[in-house]
Design a protein around this motif. Structure first.
Motif, PDB file in Angstrom:
ATOM      1  N   ASP A  37       0.841  -1.199   0.000  1.00 51.10           N
ATOM      2  CA  ASP A  37       0.000   0.000   0.000  1.00 51.10           C
ATOM      3  C   ASP A  37       0.878   1.252   0.000  1.00 51.10           C
ATOM      4  OD1 ASP A  37      -1.979   1.785   0.268  1.00 51.10           O
ATOM      5  OD2 ASP A  37      -2.897   0.899   2.035  1.00 51.10           O
ATOM      6  N   SER A  94      -9.250   3.561  -2.354  1.00 49.49           N
ATOM      7  CA  SER A  94      -9.171   2.210  -2.915  1.00 49.49           C
ATOM      8  C   SER A  94      -8.019   2.094  -3.908  1.00 49.49           C
ATOM      9  CB  SER A  94     -10.495   1.857  -3.598  1.00 49.49           C
ATOM     10  OG  SER A  94     -10.433   0.587  -4.215  1.00 49.49           O
ATOM     11  N   LEU A  95      -7.851   3.130  -4.740  1.00 49.41           N
ATOM     12  CA  LEU A  95      -6.741   3.114  -5.698  1.00 49.41           C
ATOM     13  C   LEU A  95      -5.393   3.154  -4.993  1.00 49.41           C
ATOM     14  CD1 LEU A  95      -7.737   5.389  -8.727  1.00 49.41           C
ATOM     15  CD2 LEU A  95      -7.031   2.992  -8.806  1.00 49.41           C
ATOM     16  N   GLY A 122      -4.723   1.933  -2.243  1.00 43.42           N
ATOM     17  CA  GLY A 122      -4.491   0.611  -1.679  1.00 43.42           C
ATOM     18  C   GLY A 122      -4.139  -0.431  -2.714  1.00 43.42           C
ATOM     19  N   ARG A 123      -4.262  -0.068  -3.992  1.00 40.69           N
ATOM     20  CA  ARG A 123      -3.903  -0.974  -5.091  1.00 40.69           C
ATOM     21  C   ARG A 123      -2.958  -0.238  -6.029  1.00 40.69           C
ATOM     22  NH1 ARG A 123      -8.324  -4.616  -6.182  1.00 40.69           N
ATOM     23  NH2 ARG A 123      -7.371  -5.035  -8.225  1.00 40.69           N
ATOM     24  N   ALA A 153      -3.200  -0.916  -9.750  1.00 40.62           N
ATOM     25  CA  ALA A 153      -4.343  -0.296 -10.427  1.00 40.62           C
ATOM     26  C   ALA A 153      -4.105   1.192 -10.647  1.00 40.62           C
ATOM     27  CB  ALA A 153      -5.616  -0.513  -9.614  1.00 40.62           C
ATOM     28  N   VAL A 211      -5.713  -4.560 -15.845  1.00 40.62           N
ATOM     29  CA  VAL A 211      -5.466  -4.312 -14.422  1.00 40.62           C
ATOM     30  C   VAL A 211      -6.463  -3.298 -13.868  1.00 40.62           C
ATOM     31  CG1 VAL A 211      -3.814  -3.380 -12.757  1.00 40.62           C
ATOM     32  CG2 VAL A 211      -3.035  -4.926 -14.557  1.00 40.62           C
ATOM     33  N   ASP A 230      -9.832  -4.967 -13.494  1.00 38.46           N
ATOM     34  CA  ASP A 230      -9.921  -5.798 -12.291  1.00 38.46           C
ATOM     35  C   ASP A 230     -10.240  -4.952 -11.066  1.00 38.46           C
ATOM     36  OD1 ASP A 230      -9.445  -8.180 -13.572  1.00 38.46           O
ATOM     37  OD2 ASP A 230      -7.279  -8.127 -13.258  1.00 38.46           O
ATOM     38  N   TRP A 231      -9.559  -3.798 -10.954  1.00 37.88           N
ATOM     39  CA  TRP A 231      -9.854  -2.911  -9.822  1.00 37.88           C
ATOM     40  C   TRP A 231     -11.292  -2.388  -9.896  1.00 37.88           C
ATOM     41  CZ3 TRP A 231     -11.315   2.252 -10.105  1.00 37.88           C
ATOM     42  CH2 TRP A 231     -11.456   2.898  -8.860  1.00 37.88           C
ATOM     43  N   ASP A 285     -13.701  -5.013  -8.712  1.00 36.64           N
ATOM     44  CA  ASP A 285     -13.693  -5.129  -7.251  1.00 36.64           C
ATOM     45  C   ASP A 285     -14.368  -3.936  -6.592  1.00 36.64           C
ATOM     46  OD1 ASP A 285     -12.265  -7.416  -7.698  1.00 36.64           O
ATOM     47  OD2 ASP A 285     -10.309  -6.541  -7.186  1.00 36.64           O
ATOM     48  N   ARG A 286     -14.240  -2.770  -7.206  1.00 34.79           N
ATOM     49  CA  ARG A 286     -14.815  -1.558  -6.624  1.00 34.79           C
ATOM     50  C   ARG A 286     -16.332  -1.515  -6.782  1.00 34.79           C
ATOM     51  NH1 ARG A 286     -14.556   2.113  -2.758  1.00 34.79           N
ATOM     52  NH2 ARG A 286     -15.659   4.014  -3.340  1.00 34.79           N
TER      53      ARG A 286
END
Length: 308
Positions: A3, A20-21, A23-24, A27, A294, A297-298, A301-302
């Motif tokens: 992170d 959220s971004l 944390g990834r 992404a 990629v 995928d984020w 999940d979001r």
């Protein structure tokens, strides 16, 4: 990848999607790459060093030049030139623009057809659902690539030679768009069946709302999240399919090069030592596809509450 370290007080003030971004990081990097790619594609005609379509600016004495940092390189051509003396960097910028345009337009067509069919089959059910879903099942028996080749071949056979190059992008967009709509139709149908039994739909019927109004104003906004996710992922698939079609000679012509066309042309020179003509377009295509996947995928999940 760990992170990104940001003070907690600052992080709490950020919107949820930004947290959220952060944390990834993968992404976030993919999003930055996509923004850069879209910017380059959108402003390609103004930022490319030369106009590769201007034949008067080409010089055959500049053909087959390696990248500027190599021994025989020319500072005017950062990534080298092709067999016609065109600047490879400019060709890639215009090819990227074409590939993105084809991908977005093809997926937009798939979404329009698939969402419409999914709404009709999921809400009205009965014979409409049977006909539409059987059409989708039949189309699923054909690989998307084979169907796109078939549609492209029929279009080429039906059109005069003079019109084929002028309508090449339209043909590719139609071929890809028609071959991908069943995925959206099935997704939307399942979502509509789930939403149609909820209380807000029953309340809309009780107050006398018409069926088209219920479908468009009540149900459609609640089934768009998975459509956005699938569309994002499908753009990568459409770009890859277009590149494959162009490599096989059924996609964009050399006069309107996409990344796939550049790879096809460059492959002919790969074993003669002119690796830059195929390697650089291939790297850009890989970066584009990986970034879209990629970020998709984020986004999945979001937007999917089950995965939060």
């Amino acid at each position: 990848m760990s992170d990104i370290r940001i003070p907690l007080s600052v992080r709490l003030r950020l919107p949820g999607w930004v947290r959220s971004l952060l944390g990834r990081p993968a992404a976030l990097l993919a999003l930055i790459m996509l923004i850069l790619i879209v910017f380059v594609a959108a402003f390609g005609p103004w930022i490319s060093p030369t106009d590769p379509y201007d034949l008067s600016s080409l010089d055959l004495f500049d053909s087959h030049l390696p990248p500027a940092w190599m021994d025989a390189g020319d500072p005017r051509f950062l990534l080298g030139t092709d067999s016609q003396g065109a600047d490879l960097l400019s060709l890639m910028i215009h090819g990227l623009r074409t590939s993105l345009m084809v991908g977005v337009l093809a997926v937009s067509l798939s979404v329009m057809i698939g969402v419409t069919m999914g709404l009709i089959s999921g809400y009205y059910r009965g014979w409409a659902e049977t006909v539409i879903m059987r059409m989708a099942d039949i189309q699923f028996t054909f690989p998307a690539m084979l169907l796109a080749l078939l549609i492209g071949g029929i279009s080429r056979a039906a059109l005069p030679v003079a019109s084929q190059e002028r309508l090449a992008m339209l043909i590719v967009v139609l071929a890809l768009g028609i071959s991908h709509w069943p995925h959206f139709a099935r997704l939307v149908r399942a979502a509509v069946i789930s939403e149609a039994g909820k209380n807000y739909v029953a309340a809309a019927r009780l107050v006398g709302r018409s069926h088209p109004a219920i479908v468009v104003q009540q149900i459609l906004p609640n089934v768009l999240n998975p459509v956005f996710v699938l569309a994002t992922m499908d753009i990568a698939f459409a770009i890859m399919t277009e590149a494959t079609l162009s490599f096989l000679g059924f996609g964009m012509p050399a006069s309107q090069p996409s990344l796939g066309t550049l790879i096809k042309v460059g492959y002919n020179y790969l074993f003669s030592g002119e690796w830059w003509v195929v390697i650089f377009p291939s790297l850009v295509l890989i970066a584009l596809l990986v970034s879209v996947n990629v970020f998709g995928d984020w986004l999945r999940d979001r937007l999917d509450p089950k995965l939060r």
